[in-house]
Write a protein that holds these residues in place. Structure first.
Motif, short mmCIF file in Angstrom:
data_model
loop_
_atom_site.label_atom_id
_atom_site.label_comp_id
_atom_site.label_asym_id
_atom_site.label_seq_id
_atom_site.Cartn_x
_atom_site.Cartn_y
_atom_site.Cartn_z
N ARG A 169 0.84 -1.20 0.00
CA ARG A 169 0.00 0.00 0.00
C ARG A 169 0.88 1.25 0.00
NH1 ARG A 169 -3.17 0.02 5.10
NH2 ARG A 169 -3.90 2.03 4.31
N LYS A 174 -0.69 -1.81 -6.47
CA LYS A 174 -2.02 -2.39 -6.33
C LYS A 174 -2.05 -3.88 -6.63
CE LYS A 174 -4.22 0.47 -9.09
NZ LYS A 174 -5.38 1.10 -9.78
N ARG A 178 -3.17 -6.51 -3.84
CA ARG A 178 -4.33 -7.38 -4.07
C ARG A 178 -3.97 -8.84 -3.83
NH1 ARG A 178 -9.21 -8.18 -3.33
NH2 ARG A 178 -9.71 -6.12 -4.20
N LEU A 198 -7.93 -1.38 0.26
CA LEU A 198 -7.71 -1.49 -1.19
C LEU A 198 -8.51 -0.43 -1.95
CD1 LEU A 198 -7.68 -5.35 -1.83
CD2 LEU A 198 -5.78 -3.75 -2.12
N ASP A 202 -7.00 2.35 -4.42
CA ASP A 202 -7.49 2.58 -5.78
C ASP A 202 -7.83 4.04 -6.01
OD1 ASP A 202 -7.25 -0.01 -6.68
OD2 ASP A 202 -9.26 -0.60 -6.05
N THR A 205 -4.48 6.13 -6.17
CA THR A 205 -3.71 5.93 -7.41
C THR A 205 -4.46 6.45 -8.62
OG1 THR A 205 -4.60 3.67 -7.54
CG2 THR A 205 -2.43 3.95 -6.53
#
Length: 219
Positions: A169, A174, A178, A198, A202, A205
């Motif tokens: 992170r 990503k 994940r 997450l 997202d 980013t």
């Protein structure tokens, strides 16, 4: 049995028992006392040289048992505190890591033992905290290496999984985040914090990759 032989055996047994008591009890006890004395004396330290001399006294003491536990405790408490409070001093950071590596790397080189994972995790956590203190990515990369090594030996150990998740992170990776998240939720499906983290990653980013445009003023 000849009396001289019996006397010789008795002498050997007495000497052996004395040696066992010395190496198995007295030396570990002296090492522990020296370490406790070091911890109690840290408040009086003014310079690195004073600290080094004080800290290496118990670390250098010969003992058949206790060295691994002492080094791990030193790294996870004393060195950890130094790392957390001296991020702006690269020289101190280099010196404390050189010191910890000097004593821990020979232990890790064995690659086995009941406490191996604890040692690996301590080194990973120490480097991760060093990154938080300095923002130097070399420490983050080192932490990742240690946690991956630990995960190889203990695939379901939560300390390694969650630490790696935090590292990916932080790096904004990503894909790897994940991968680790899937491993975490496969073991702990009720952990909703991972999915939320997450989603936040997202969003961050995506926002950072969206080009900004400026409108021309109307003539």
């Amino acid at each position: 049995m000849d009396s001289d032989i019996r006397k010789s055996i008795s002498v050997v047994l007495t000497a052996s028992l004395a040696a066992l008591a010395w190496y198995g009890s007295y030396l570990p006890m002296q090492k522990s006392y020296a370490y406790i004395n070091m911890l109690q004396s840290l408040g009086n330290v003014q310079t690195w040289d004073q600290f080094y001399q004080l800290a290496t006294t118990p670390l250098e003491m010969v003992s058949p048992i206790g060295q691994e536990e002492l080094v791990r405790n030193f790294g996870g408490t004393v060195a950890m505190r130094i790392v957390q409070t001296n991020g702006s001093n690269p020289q101190i950071m280099d010196q404390i890591f050189e010191m910890v590596n000097r004593y821990m790397q020979p232990i890790l080189a064995n690659g086995r033992g009941l406490s191996f994972n604890q040692n690996i995790y301590m080194m990973g956590a120490l480097n991760q905290n060093a990154y938080l203190s300095t923002k130097d990515t070399k420490y983050l990369d080192a932490a990742e290496k240690y946690f991956l090594q630990g995960l190889t030996k203990s695939p379901s150990r939560p300390q390694f999984l969650y630490s790696l998740f935090d590292i990916y992170r932080t790096k904004g990776d990503k894909v790897k985040a994940r991968e680790i998240a899937d491993k975490i939720t496969a073991i702990w499906p009720d952990d909703t914090r991972v999915e939320e983290a997450l989603r936040q990653l997202d969003a961050i980013t995506t926002a950072s990759s969206t080009p900004t445009t400026t409108k021309k003023k109307a003539q």
